[in-house]
Enzyme design. Structure first.
Site, PDB file in Angstrom:
ATOM      1  N   CYS A  83       0.851  -1.185   0.000  1.00 31.25           N
ATOM      2  CA  CYS A  83       0.000   0.000   0.000  1.00 31.25           C
ATOM      3  C   CYS A  83       0.891   1.241   0.000  1.00 31.25           C
ATOM      4  CB  CYS A  83      -0.904  -0.028   1.244  1.00 31.25           C
ATOM      5  SG  CYS A  83      -1.846   1.475   1.441  1.00 31.25           S
ATOM      6  N   CYS A 125      -0.087   4.087   2.212  1.00 30.25           N
ATOM      7  CA  CYS A 125       0.191   3.940   3.650  1.00 30.25           C
ATOM      8  C   CYS A 125       1.701   4.030   3.914  1.00 30.25           C
ATOM      9  CB  CYS A 125      -0.267   2.573   4.176  1.00 30.25           C
ATOM     10  SG  CYS A 125      -1.778   1.966   3.475  1.00 30.25           S
ATOM     11  N   ASP A 126       2.503   3.382   3.085  1.00 26.84           N
ATOM     12  CA  ASP A 126       3.909   3.153   3.450  1.00 26.84           C
ATOM     13  C   ASP A 126       4.929   4.005   2.707  1.00 26.84           C
ATOM     14  OD1 ASP A 126       3.015   1.321   5.245  1.00 26.84           O
ATOM     15  OD2 ASP A 126       3.318  -0.411   3.952  1.00 26.84           O
TER      16      ASP A 126
END
Ligand SMILES: Cc1cc2nc3c(=O)[nH]c(=O)nc-3n(C[C@H](O)[C@H](O)[C@H](O)COP(=O)(O)OP(=O)(O)OC[C@H]3O[C@@H](n4cnc5c(N)ncnc54)[C@H](O)[C@@H]3O)c2cc1C
Length: 312
Positions: free
Chosen positions: A140, A143-144
């Site tokens: 993701c 997200c990361d």
């Protein structure tokens, strides 16, 4: 619904999954005064993986956390029963009363079940992938990506998710290599932006054959499908953006699935088992979007209500 004393522990509807489809279904079920239980591993589903949500009616763009908060507040208003943080591991759908079992062994009974379990990221299927998951391998980018400031990273995939991930990453990382099995298939506007970035190298018709590194990812080995040439890319991060698979494993021997593994439903979210409904990204309904999933969740709950009334 009316029910006698010994039926009090049987729900009218159990909804599995609290993404947009399941949460919308929960609201509609509660508004019909159905005894409802919502069970989910998390709240928000794939929306939690998004950087921003586009195309939801009323918002041209909305922050995913804010949208989930609003969905959640709406569901909470109805005070229905919820079990969050538990996975449904097995189902018995055959009889008039269905049973739903969670990872801790608890079993719940219901007259109808709505499956709204959505999708999850597809993995590369390489042996080192599990070991290096969270240690350089990510699924993701939204997200990361911030974890890879000034790093050299790679993105696996050539569709829109991969190109969107690469666009996020060029804002943060030192360099981005895109490795795609096919020519790029994502939107031309994304391709143009990436081709014009001096941070980006694109390897099309290449496969990732090896993940390098013992404790953390140190690189990937890639092989040209045209020439067989093998190269090593020294990267600290690999974002795997090669599509999503439906979370239909719990019903794979029980319900009709299409070749993508999606649950086949009719226009009212019926599966082939009376009293069992499915909605959202886990189904064969096309166009996987929040607004579509929320609409399908509403339909599934109304169809469950219609079914329950027909049984009285
Ligand atoms: C990175 C990204 C960006 C996106 N951007 C947009 C966008 O801008 N606009 C847009 O409209 N759409 C966007 N989408 C698509 C949108 O998020 C999905 O279409 C939508 O979330 C589908 O909703 P759903 O409820 O069907 O499934 P999901 O959101 O996948 O929710 C499924 C739920 O079921 C739970 N679950 C799964 N299996 C089990 C089990 N066995 N037991 C218990 N619970 C279970 C999960 O934990 C989750 O809570 C994006 C998706 C991604 C991944």
């Amino acid at each position: 619904m009316t029910r006698s004393g010994n039926e009090r522990d049987i729900y009218d509807v159990i909804i599995i999954g609290a993404g947009p489809a399941g949460m919308s279904g929960a609201i509609y079920a509660a508004r019909k005064l159905l005894k409802t239980l919502l069970i989910s591993k998390n709240v928000g589903g794939q929306v939690t993986d998004a950087w921003e949500i586009d195309n939801y009616l009323g918002f041209s763009q909305v922050d995913p956390a804010g949208l989930i908060k609003k969905f959640n507040e709406h569901v909470e208003k109805f005070g229905l029963e919820r079990i969050i943080g538990k996975e449904v591991t097995s189902l018995d759908l055959a009889g008039e009363v269905k049973s739903v079992t969670t990872s801790d062994g608890s079993t719940f009974l219901s007259r109808t079940v709505i499956i709204a379990t959505g999708k999850r990221p597809r993995k590369l299927g390489l042996p080192e992938e599990k070991k290096l998951g969270g240690k350089g391998i990510a699924y993701c980018a939204t997200c990361d990506a911030p974890l890879f400031a000034d790093a050299d990273v790679a993105v696996a995939g050539g569709g829109n998710s991969a190109l969107e991930a690469a666009l996020d990453l060029i804002k943060i990382a030192n360099s981005v290599s895109i490795v795609s099995l096919t020519p790029l298939t994502g939107d031309p506007i994304y391709q143009d932006k990436l081709q014009n970035s001096d941070k980006v190298t694109i390897y099309t018709e290449y496969e990732i054959t090896k993940l390098l590194g013992e404790k953390v990812l140190e690189g990937v080995e890639i092989r040209s499908l045209k020439t067989g040439k093998v190269e090593r890319l020294a990267v600290e991060g690999l974002f795997v953006e090669i599509g999503l698979i439906p979370n239909s494993d719990i019903v794979k021997d029980k319900l009709n699935l299409n070749k993508l593994g999606e649950i086949v439903v009719d226009y009212k979210c019926h599966t082939e088992i009376p009293g069992v409904f499915a909605c959202g990204d886990v189904t064969n309904v096309p166009f996987k979007q929040v607004i579509v999933a929320a609409g399908e969740g509403a339909k599934a709950a109304l169809a469950a209500y219609e079914y329950l009334i027909s049984q009285e």
